[in-house]
Design a protein around this motif. Structure first.
Motif, PDB file in Angstrom:
ATOM      1  N   PHE A 159       2.955  -8.093   1.094  1.00 51.06           N
ATOM      2  CA  PHE A 159       2.219  -6.833   0.939  1.00 51.06           C
ATOM      3  C   PHE A 159       1.500  -6.807  -0.405  1.00 51.06           C
ATOM      4  N   TRP A 160       2.217  -7.193  -1.454  1.00 53.46           N
ATOM      5  CA  TRP A 160       1.649  -7.132  -2.799  1.00 53.46           C
ATOM      6  C   TRP A 160       0.564  -8.196  -2.993  1.00 53.46           C
ATOM      7  N   ILE A 161       0.764  -9.363  -2.409  1.00 59.05           N
ATOM      8  CA  ILE A 161      -0.262 -10.416  -2.479  1.00 59.05           C
ATOM      9  C   ILE A 161      -1.511  -9.947  -1.730  1.00 59.05           C
ATOM     10  N   SER A 162      -1.329  -9.468  -0.509  1.00 58.37           N
ATOM     11  CA  SER A 162      -2.469  -9.038   0.311  1.00 58.37           C
ATOM     12  C   SER A 162      -3.204  -7.865  -0.316  1.00 58.37           C
ATOM     13  N   THR A 163      -2.473  -6.912  -0.858  1.00 58.80           N
ATOM     14  CA  THR A 163      -3.098  -5.761  -1.508  1.00 58.80           C
ATOM     15  C   THR A 163      -3.880  -6.202  -2.742  1.00 58.80           C
ATOM     16  N   GLY A 164      -3.292  -7.098  -3.526  1.00 59.72           N
ATOM     17  CA  GLY A 164      -3.988  -7.612  -4.706  1.00 59.72           C
ATOM     18  C   GLY A 164      -5.268  -8.351  -4.345  1.00 59.72           C
ATOM     19  N   LEU A 165      -5.194  -9.192  -3.329  1.00 55.76           N
ATOM     20  CA  LEU A 165      -6.386  -9.936  -2.902  1.00 55.76           C
ATOM     21  C   LEU A 165      -7.455  -8.999  -2.347  1.00 55.76           C
ATOM     22  N   LEU A 166      -7.037  -7.996  -1.604  1.00 55.57           N
ATOM     23  CA  LEU A 166      -7.979  -7.034  -1.036  1.00 55.57           C
ATOM     24  C   LEU A 166      -8.674  -6.229  -2.137  1.00 55.57           C
ATOM     25  N   MET A 167      -7.902  -5.773  -3.105  1.00 55.18           N
ATOM     26  CA  MET A 167      -8.465  -5.017  -4.217  1.00 55.18           C
ATOM     27  C   MET A 167      -9.441  -5.885  -5.007  1.00 55.18           C
ATOM     28  N   TRP A 168      -9.029  -7.111  -5.317  1.00 51.79           N
ATOM     29  CA  TRP A 168      -9.877  -8.025  -6.083  1.00 51.79           C
ATOM     30  C   TRP A 168     -11.177  -8.307  -5.328  1.00 51.79           C
ATOM     31  N   PHE A 180      -2.099  -7.189   7.323  1.00 55.11           N
ATOM     32  CA  PHE A 180      -1.814  -5.770   7.550  1.00 55.11           C
ATOM     33  C   PHE A 180      -1.745  -5.473   9.048  1.00 55.11           C
ATOM     34  N   TYR A 181      -2.646  -6.060   9.810  1.00 53.52           N
ATOM     35  CA  TYR A 181      -2.622  -5.877  11.263  1.00 53.52           C
ATOM     36  C   TYR A 181      -1.296  -6.381  11.843  1.00 53.52           C
ATOM     37  N   GLN A 182      -0.880  -7.563  11.419  1.00 54.23           N
ATOM     38  CA  GLN A 182       0.384  -8.120  11.922  1.00 54.23           C
ATOM     39  C   GLN A 182       1.561  -7.240  11.533  1.00 54.23           C
ATOM     40  N   LYS A 183       1.562  -6.775  10.308  1.00 53.63           N
ATOM     41  CA  LYS A 183       2.688  -5.969   9.825  1.00 53.63           C
ATOM     42  C   LYS A 183       2.770  -4.640  10.578  1.00 53.63           C
ATOM     43  N   ILE A 184       1.622  -4.049  10.853  1.00 49.64           N
ATOM     44  CA  ILE A 184       1.617  -2.767  11.560  1.00 49.64           C
ATOM     45  C   ILE A 184       1.879  -2.954  13.055  1.00 49.64           C
ATOM     46  N   SER A 185       1.316  -3.999  13.627  1.00 54.01           N
ATOM     47  CA  SER A 185       1.455  -4.232  15.078  1.00 54.01           C
ATOM     48  C   SER A 185       2.860  -4.653  15.483  1.00 54.01           C
ATOM     49  N   PHE A 186       3.490  -5.462  14.664  1.00 56.94           N
ATOM     50  CA  PHE A 186       4.821  -5.967  14.993  1.00 56.94           C
ATOM     51  C   PHE A 186       5.817  -5.302  14.052  1.00 56.94           C
ATOM     52  N   PHE A 187       5.998  -4.042  14.303  1.00 56.78           N
ATOM     53  CA  PHE A 187       6.813  -3.191  13.437  1.00 56.78           C
ATOM     54  C   PHE A 187       8.224  -3.751  13.290  1.00 56.78           C
ATOM     55  N   ASP A 188       8.713  -3.735  12.053  1.00 57.72           N
ATOM     56  CA  ASP A 188      10.125  -4.031  11.814  1.00 57.72           C
ATOM     57  C   ASP A 188      10.700  -2.893  10.977  1.00 57.72           C
ATOM     58  N   GLU A 189      11.978  -2.940  10.750  1.00 60.65           N
ATOM     59  CA  GLU A 189      12.647  -1.820  10.095  1.00 60.65           C
ATOM     60  C   GLU A 189      12.517  -1.843   8.579  1.00 60.65           C
ATOM     61  N   ASN A 190      12.006  -2.920   8.019  1.00 59.84           N
ATOM     62  CA  ASN A 190      11.873  -3.037   6.563  1.00 59.84           C
ATOM     63  C   ASN A 190      10.654  -2.275   6.068  1.00 59.84           C
ATOM     64  N   LYS A 191      10.773  -1.735   4.853  1.00 60.89           N
ATOM     65  CA  LYS A 191       9.637  -1.060   4.240  1.00 60.89           C
ATOM     66  C   LYS A 191       8.540  -2.080   3.963  1.00 60.89           C
ATOM     67  N   MET A 192       7.315  -1.686   4.199  1.00 56.23           N
ATOM     68  CA  MET A 192       6.190  -2.590   3.970  1.00 56.23           C
ATOM     69  C   MET A 192       6.116  -3.029   2.510  1.00 56.23           C
ATOM     70  N   THR A 193       6.421  -2.126   1.600  1.00 59.68           N
ATOM     71  CA  THR A 193       6.324  -2.454   0.180  1.00 59.68           C
ATOM     72  C   THR A 193       7.445  -3.362  -0.303  1.00 59.68           C
ATOM     73  N   ASP A 194       8.471  -3.575   0.521  1.00 63.96           N
ATOM     74  CA  ASP A 194       9.520  -4.525   0.169  1.00 63.96           C
ATOM     75  C   ASP A 194       9.130  -5.961   0.519  1.00 63.96           C
ATOM     76  N   ASP A 195       8.075  -6.116   1.292  1.00 66.43           N
ATOM     77  CA  ASP A 195       7.599  -7.435   1.677  1.00 66.43           C
ATOM     78  C   ASP A 195       6.725  -7.991   0.555  1.00 66.43           C
ATOM     79  N   PRO A 196       7.056  -9.161   0.006  1.00 61.60           N
ATOM     80  CA  PRO A 196       6.234  -9.737  -1.071  1.00 61.60           C
ATOM     81  C   PRO A 196       4.778  -9.960  -0.658  1.00 61.60           C
TER      82      PRO A 196
END
Length: 192
Positions: free
Chosen positions: A130-139, A112-128
């Motif tokens: 994101f879903w892996i990291s969110t799932g692991l964080l929730m678990w 998440f830090y890398q994704k926010i710090s090195f901003f790109d034009e793609n939606k965060m939720t379009d990055d696969p």
């Protein structure tokens, strides 16, 4: 998707899911045959696999210093497991459970830090990832709550422990749904 685009295209998530399925199915069958059989060794070894797998998973995603931090966290985690836990014992070592949650949280937060710090034009939720990291964080957040007092509740409040186990199963399903969404995102990326 693995047959269609090859396993590297979806960052080997299928292999993780296959080993996880085999691990859970084996534990379920053992429990059905004899509920007194201890599966601690099985889960201790499975969590060692998880550290190695998710280190490799994130090593393809992280850049520069974050790769080194992830490597350090994996080496320290494995070192701790091999030197200071009873990973080869038939009883589950809750220190390994706590360690895996901290490892997941750290790598997810680094992503998440890398994704926010090195901003790109793609939606965060379009990055696969994101879903892996969110799932692991929730678990991890739920599992650390379950594993820390697990032995206390086994002795003093087995009903609440069963409630936590059901809650963990629901969280597991949520995590695997997020992993499935991740696979769909990988497939969309391959079609572009």
């Amino acid at each position: 998707m693995g047959r269609k685009y090859s396993f590297p295209a979806q960052n080997y998530i299928f292999i993780y899911l296959l080993i996880t399925f085999a691990n859970e199915w084996t534990a379920f069958i053992r429990d059905q045959i004899n509920s007194n059989v201890k599966v601690g060794l099985q889960y201790n070894l499975y969590f060692i696999f998880c550290v190695v797998f998710f280190y490799l998973f994130y090593s393809f995603v992280f850049k520069n210093i974050l790769q080194k931090i992830s490597l350090l966290s994996a080496v320290l985690s494995l070192g701790y497991i091999f030197l200071f836990t009873n990973f080869s014992d038939n009883d589950f070592d809750k220190r390994i459970g706590i360690l895996i949650t901290l490892f997941y949280i750290m790598n997810s937060m680094l992503w998440f830090y890398q994704k926010i710090s090195f901003f790109d034009e793609n939606k965060m939720t379009d990055d696969p990832t994101f879903w892996i990291s969110t799932g692991l964080l929730m678990w991890s957040c739920f599992f650390i709550f379950r594993v820390t007092p697990m032995f206390f509740f086994a002795k003093n409040d087995s009903e609440f422990l069963r409630f936590l186990k059901i809650g963990q199963n629901i969280i597991n399903i949520g995590m695997y749904i997020m992993f499935y969404i991740s696979l769909i995102k990988y497939e969309k990326q391959m079609k572009l």
